[in-house]
Design a protein around this motif. Structure first.
Motif, PDB file in Angstrom:
ATOM      1  N   ASP A  85     -15.186   5.882  -4.984  1.00  0.00           N
ATOM      2  CA  ASP A  85     -15.820   6.644  -6.067  1.00  0.00           C
ATOM      3  C   ASP A  85     -16.644   5.730  -6.966  1.00  0.00           C
ATOM      4  O   ASP A  85     -17.766   6.053  -7.370  1.00  0.00           O
ATOM      5  N   LEU A  86     -16.088   4.532  -7.280  1.00  0.00           N
ATOM      6  CA  LEU A  86     -16.775   3.605  -8.172  1.00  0.00           C
ATOM      7  C   LEU A  86     -17.828   2.768  -7.449  1.00  0.00           C
ATOM      8  O   LEU A  86     -18.745   2.244  -8.076  1.00  0.00           O
ATOM      9  N   GLY A  87     -17.646   2.603  -6.142  1.00  0.00           N
ATOM     10  CA  GLY A  87     -18.582   1.787  -5.373  1.00  0.00           C
ATOM     11  C   GLY A  87     -18.360   0.301  -5.520  1.00  0.00           C
ATOM     12  O   GLY A  87     -19.261  -0.501  -5.253  1.00  0.00           O
ATOM     13  N   VAL A  88     -17.149  -0.100  -5.931  1.00  0.00           N
ATOM     14  CA  VAL A  88     -16.821  -1.518  -6.073  1.00  0.00           C
ATOM     15  C   VAL A  88     -15.412  -1.762  -5.542  1.00  0.00           C
ATOM     16  O   VAL A  88     -14.583  -0.850  -5.527  1.00  0.00           O
ATOM     17  N   ALA A  89     -15.160  -2.991  -5.123  1.00  0.00           N
ATOM     18  CA  ALA A  89     -13.806  -3.385  -4.716  1.00  0.00           C
ATOM     19  C   ALA A  89     -13.023  -3.782  -5.958  1.00  0.00           C
ATOM     20  O   ALA A  89     -13.487  -4.588  -6.771  1.00  0.00           O
ATOM     21  N   LEU A  90     -11.846  -3.198  -6.134  1.00  0.00           N
ATOM     22  CA  LEU A  90     -11.014  -3.481  -7.299  1.00  0.00           C
ATOM     23  C   LEU A  90      -9.947  -4.534  -7.009  1.00  0.00           C
ATOM     24  O   LEU A  90      -9.449  -5.189  -7.929  1.00  0.00           O
ATOM     25  N   PHE A  91      -9.581  -4.664  -5.740  1.00  0.00           N
ATOM     26  CA  PHE A  91      -8.536  -5.606  -5.357  1.00  0.00           C
ATOM     27  C   PHE A  91      -8.994  -6.485  -4.202  1.00  0.00           C
ATOM     28  O   PHE A  91      -9.782  -6.055  -3.360  1.00  0.00           O
ATOM     29  N   GLU A  92      -8.461  -7.703  -4.192  1.00  0.00           N
ATOM     30  CA  GLU A  92      -8.544  -8.563  -3.015  1.00  0.00           C
ATOM     31  C   GLU A  92      -7.211  -8.434  -2.302  1.00  0.00           C
ATOM     32  O   GLU A  92      -6.170  -8.799  -2.849  1.00  0.00           O
ATOM     33  N   ARG A  93      -7.224  -7.905  -1.094  1.00  0.00           N
ATOM     34  CA  ARG A  93      -5.986  -7.639  -0.366  1.00  0.00           C
ATOM     35  C   ARG A  93      -5.629  -8.822   0.521  1.00  0.00           C
ATOM     36  O   ARG A  93      -6.452  -9.304   1.291  1.00  0.00           O
ATOM     37  N   ARG A  94      -4.402  -9.267   0.393  1.00  0.00           N
ATOM     38  CA  ARG A  94      -3.874 -10.339   1.219  1.00  0.00           C
ATOM     39  C   ARG A  94      -2.608  -9.836   1.891  1.00  0.00           C
ATOM     40  O   ARG A  94      -2.145  -8.740   1.605  1.00  0.00           O
ATOM     41  N   ALA A  95      -2.057 -10.650   2.777  1.00  0.00           N
ATOM     42  CA  ALA A  95      -0.817 -10.264   3.439  1.00  0.00           C
ATOM     43  C   ALA A  95       0.282 -10.128   2.404  1.00  0.00           C
ATOM     44  O   ALA A  95       0.651 -11.092   1.750  1.00  0.00           O
ATOM     45  N   ARG A  96       0.767  -8.902   2.205  1.00  0.00           N
ATOM     46  CA  ARG A  96       1.880  -8.583   1.309  1.00  0.00           C
ATOM     47  C   ARG A  96       1.576  -8.893  -0.148  1.00  0.00           C
ATOM     48  O   ARG A  96       2.500  -9.015  -0.964  1.00  0.00           O
ATOM     49  N   ALA A  97       0.318  -9.072  -0.508  1.00  0.00           N
ATOM     50  CA  ALA A  97      -0.017  -9.362  -1.901  1.00  0.00           C
ATOM     51  C   ALA A  97      -1.430  -8.890  -2.196  1.00  0.00           C
ATOM     52  O   ALA A  97      -2.265  -8.786  -1.305  1.00  0.00           O
ATOM     53  N   VAL A  98      -1.684  -8.586  -3.461  1.00  0.00           N
ATOM     54  CA  VAL A  98      -3.014  -8.192  -3.889  1.00  0.00           C
ATOM     55  C   VAL A  98      -3.345  -8.907  -5.194  1.00  0.00           C
ATOM     56  O   VAL A  98      -2.456  -9.277  -5.954  1.00  0.00           O
ATOM     57  N   GLU A  99      -4.624  -9.085  -5.432  1.00  0.00           N
ATOM     58  CA  GLU A  99      -5.094  -9.632  -6.695  1.00  0.00           C
ATOM     59  C   GLU A  99      -6.313  -8.835  -7.130  1.00  0.00           C
ATOM     60  O   GLU A  99      -7.067  -8.317  -6.299  1.00  0.00           O
TER      61      GLU A  99
END
Length: 306
Positions: free
Chosen positions: A49-63
């Protein structure tokens, strides 16, 4: 006519706010009583909806991304305003007394939350509001009524009472120890990434290294935002973490995490969890919570030593 801005759905915003605050899809799912896939779906919907990535997804973790951090600041403030307004509107009807507690998200989810039912049963008139943040909540200024902090208790202008000591040891996933290169001496941990939270070398790593004669100046550190992420990264085999036994006892019991060097446990009396209150005194609700928390922590310590 001016076009009215179409806001994202409340479900997506709630999922994003909880995930960003706890930095975990699974913990957000627990808080909102939905599945992890539902949280992930709502966040993806919001990002689209926003057109942007809100999180960086990693194995079992997010930032959070830079855009995610900026958006979270506004969304979190909006939800806090809604929570405050709801408390104010509800209080005259239910005669609830609101008590705000500042603490780390890791302590809230891994230690306190599973034990709160007994407090609610004993004190149904107290509306307990947990405020999990990395930054130290301002007890003297009234930002929170009481706080639970981790460290050595050296904070100015507040009264700090140690709740319980923390046992520390280096831990990792069993797969990290597979093979001939497993660590056998304290200095061997320098072959692995050291998972840290909030600061480059948290005091607990320094205390452990000093006790067991390890020079951390050339250590490869992976700095993560919160201890919850440290635990998840360790479970995923991404490095070695400093295990806070009060918080990771279920993972140690299940074998999800193991001690990399079982003979290098740090039991430093000054390191632990502290109950922080204003010097000026407390309300009856705050006193009731502190008494319950102190007794609960005492029972945990006694159970561990027997």
């Amino acid at each position: 006519m001016r076009t009215i801005l179409q806001l994202p759905s409340v479900l997506s915003l709630r999922a994003f706010e909880a995930t960003a605050r706890l930095l975990s899809f699974s913990l957000a799912a627990q808080e909102l009583f939905v599945t992890q896939s539902a949280i992930s779906h709502q966040v993806q919907k919001l990002e689209a909806d926003l057109g942007v990535a809100l999180f960086e997804r990693r194995a079992r973790a997010v930032e959070l991304t830079v855009a995610g951090q900026a958006y979270y600041a506004k969304v979190h403030a909006a939800f806090e305003l809604l929570r405050q307004g709801t408390r104010e509107a509800r209080a005259p009807m239910s005669k609830l007394t609101t008590l705000t507690v500042g603490l780390l998200a890791s302590f809230a989810t891994r230690w306190l939350a599973p034990r709160l039912e007994s407090f609610h049963q004993a004190h149904p008139h107290i509306d307990l509001q947990l405020q999990p943040e990395i930054a130290l909540a301002d007890v003297c200024g009234g930002e929170v009524d009481v706080a639970i902090r981790y460290g050595r208790g050296r904070w100015s202008d507040v009264h700090a009472q140690r709740l319980m000591p923390e046992r520390l040891s280096v831990v990792c996933a069993p797969a990290v120890l597979a093979g001939a290169n497993r660590p056998r001496e304290p200095q061997d941990i320098l072959r692995y990434p050291l998972l840290t939270s909030h600061s480059r070398q948290p005091f607990e790593w320094d205390a452990w290294a000093h006790r067991f004669g390890v020079d951390l100046r050339n250590a490869r550190t992976v700095q993560l935002h919160d201890y919850n992420i440290v635990v998840e990264a360790a479970l995923a085999g991404q490095g070695i973490a400093m295990g806070r036994h009060n918080l990771i006892s279920p993972q140690l019991a299940s074998g999800g995490l193991v001690q990399a060097l079982p003979d290098t446990i740090l039991d430093e009396p000054g390191i632990g969890w502290w109950l922080v209150t204003p010097k000026a005194g407390m309300s009856k609700a705050a006193s009731a919570f502190c008494a319950w928390l102190t007794e609960t922590a005492r029972e945990v310590v006694l159970a561990r030593t027997h």
